[in-house]
Motif scaffolding. Structure first.
Motif, PDB file in Angstrom:
ATOM      1  N   ALA A 176     -14.196  23.007  10.537  1.00 31.32           N
ATOM      2  CA  ALA A 176     -14.722  23.155  11.891  1.00 31.32           C
ATOM      3  C   ALA A 176     -14.437  24.559  12.397  1.00 31.32           C
ATOM      4  O   ALA A 176     -13.350  25.108  12.183  1.00 31.32           O
ATOM      5  N   SER A 177     -15.419  25.116  13.073  1.00 29.81           N
ATOM      6  CA  SER A 177     -15.297  26.441  13.670  1.00 29.81           C
ATOM      7  C   SER A 177     -14.636  26.342  15.043  1.00 29.81           C
ATOM      8  O   SER A 177     -14.437  25.242  15.564  1.00 29.81           O
ATOM      9  N   PRO A 178     -14.337  27.468  15.681  1.00 30.32           N
ATOM     10  CA  PRO A 178     -14.003  27.440  17.108  1.00 30.32           C
ATOM     11  C   PRO A 178     -15.252  27.046  17.901  1.00 30.32           C
ATOM     12  O   PRO A 178     -16.372  27.062  17.370  1.00 30.32           O
ATOM     13  N   PRO A 179     -15.112  26.679  19.172  1.00 31.45           N
ATOM     14  CA  PRO A 179     -16.302  26.444  19.996  1.00 31.45           C
ATOM     15  C   PRO A 179     -17.182  27.694  20.024  1.00 31.45           C
ATOM     16  O   PRO A 179     -16.696  28.805  20.253  1.00 31.45           O
ATOM     17  N   ARG A 197     -22.720  19.631  15.212  1.00 32.84           N
ATOM     18  CA  ARG A 197     -21.986  20.289  16.281  1.00 32.84           C
ATOM     19  C   ARG A 197     -21.198  19.213  17.011  1.00 32.84           C
ATOM     20  O   ARG A 197     -21.635  18.070  17.132  1.00 32.84           O
ATOM     21  N   ARG A 255     -18.555  23.319  18.595  1.00 32.98           N
ATOM     22  CA  ARG A 255     -18.106  23.755  17.266  1.00 32.98           C
ATOM     23  C   ARG A 255     -19.163  23.438  16.215  1.00 32.98           C
ATOM     24  O   ARG A 255     -19.901  22.463  16.341  1.00 32.98           O
ATOM     25  N   TRP A 264     -12.804  29.980  10.590  1.00 31.71           N
ATOM     26  CA  TRP A 264     -12.704  28.522  10.597  1.00 31.71           C
ATOM     27  C   TRP A 264     -11.335  28.074  11.095  1.00 31.71           C
ATOM     28  O   TRP A 264     -10.309  28.614  10.689  1.00 31.71           O
TER      29      TRP A 264
END
Length: 426
Positions: A258-261, A289, A294, A331
């Motif tokens: 998962a990425s940052p927002p 998302r 994210r 990430w």
């Protein structure tokens, strides 16, 4: 990058303060396993006044019910005609009907018990990553539409608008489906069941089941539960030798990152309709998302035990292939869940002994299938009618060479991902 499940950190539903079982209890039905299947069973039994005690070896959730992608999908992974060919017309169409309606069952529970799980009901997207994938999606659309399912094939500009990438020219939109935060959904089921009087205990593994006259006694480290009926809902997290569920699946895994927002000005064109998506690759990639913007990517295989540099390389490769407009992503999260696979990609419902029912083999469709199976178990245990189960309860031969199946799958997944990292595969 943290080795931690995003869903636990972002769940709007809090964890219930539950204690370990100490001493002896008596009820009508004891449920072993506090995931979606066990909780759905307990909840539906409690709704009709049956006394239930549920025990869970870890916390709620601690297994795949809280660690999955959070897709509320209709049906199985394999298309309707393949299901009919595998199970026969009557049983196959039963699966197609009951699991086709499964997302509605999930969303009905969410609404009825006001479960705060960031639910979206805008469908899911199956993405054709090449021409062979496009042919496969056309085949699936024809089969679904023939059965009256609200699915359509999005092409070219319409497809690009829904997905946010020029790499995909065709996608199957299934309007029955949606997404959730799976940890929140599981905790919400627990809250609802507890509110209806289900006794629930965490950190309470079952250590054995003993016949006592007409009843069963489920043993735990510090106590026991006596009941006339037992539900084995341990699925992919079945580790004990006494539990016959262990013989009927081989373990696989699914990892995610998962990425940052990401603000809308950066990523607002990616899945703007909030659908979850996955592609037609031999080893699929999932894309979605979350409620905070994210980007989540996932694939089959075990992330645990692999270097973070390997996981990051794979994630970068998939993200840059589909969404190069995002640039470089730092990430934040990665985690892995366990899946119960079967050789024919269909689940197994069986009775190890009179008064005991069991299920395993969701093959990655646990949110919806587990919810429906729980409702069906409640009907079967109280009325002897299995019509609400996606397939009949029957005897099954144990899976042979389980370790070879598991090793073969994992080796294949790792080889495929390595090929992606080395740019040998798109």
């Amino acid at each position: 990058m943290q080795k931690r499940c995003l869903w636990y950190d972002t769940s709007p539903e809090p964890a219930l303060p539950l204690a370990q079982l100490e001493g002896h209890d008596t009820c009508e039905v004891v449920v072993i396993g506090g995931g979606i299947t066990g909780l759905s069973t307990a909840l539906h039994l409690a709704e009709i006044g049956v006394s239930v005690t549920l025990i869970e070896a870890g916390d709620i959730p601690s297994g795949g019910s809280g660690r999955n992608v959070g897709f509320v999908n209709a049906g199985l992974w394999i298309p309707p005609e393949d299901i009919v060919n595998a199970l026969g017309k009557a049983d196959g169409e039963r699966v197609n009907t009951l699991l086709g309606d499964a997302p509605a069952e999930v969303f009905s529970l969410i609404e009825r018990y006001d479960i705060d799980c960031n639910a979206t009901r805008t469908g899911t997207l199956h993405l054709a990553h090449n021409r062979q994938g496009e042919k496969e999606l056309a085949r699936r659309v024809e089969q679904f539409q023939r059965r009256g399912a609200p699915v359509e094939l999005l092409e070219d500009d319409l497809c690009h608008q829904h997905v946010g990438t020029q790499r995909i020219k065709k996608a199957l939109l299934d309007r029955r489906a949606g997404t959730i935060n799976p940890t929140s959904y599981t905790r919400g089921l627990a809250r609802a069941a507890h509110g209806l009087g289900v006794k629930m205990h965490t950190q309470t593994p079952a250590t054995g089941v003993i016949r006592q006259g007409d009843d069963w006694q489920v043993m735990t480290p510090k106590g026991s539960v006596k009941a006339s009926r037992v539900v084995l809902a341990t699925n992919a997290y079945t580790d004990s030798d006494w539990n016959q569920v262990r013989r009927h699946f081989f373990a696989g895994h699914y990892f995610q990152v998962a990425s940052p927002p990401l603000p809308d000005k950066v990523a607002g064109d990616i899945l703007p309709g909030k659908q979850g998506a996955w592609d037609t690759r031999t080893v699929l990639s999932s894309i979605r998302r979350d409620a905070h913007g994210r980007l989540l990517l996932g694939s089959l295989g075990k992330g645990e035990g692999k270097p973070l540099s390997y996981i990051r390389c794979w994630a970068n490769r998939v993200q840059q292939y589909y969404f190069p407009q995002l640039g470089k992503i730092d990430w934040q999260y990665t985690w892995t869940g366990r899946i119960a696979f079967t050789p024919d990609n269909t689940c197994r419902l069986f009775e190890p002994a009179p008064g005991i029912v069991a299920v395993t083999g969701y093959n990655g469709r646990g949110v919806t299938t587990g919810t429906v199976v729980g409702k069906g178990f409640a009907r079967y245990l109280t009325c002897g009618d299995d019509a609400l189960l996606p397939m009949p309860i029957r005897s099954h031969s144990p899976i042979k060479a389980k370790s070879l199946w598991a090793a073969g799958y994992e080796s294949g997944f790792t080889l495929y991902h390595t090929g992606q990292c080395l740019r040998l595969l798109a």
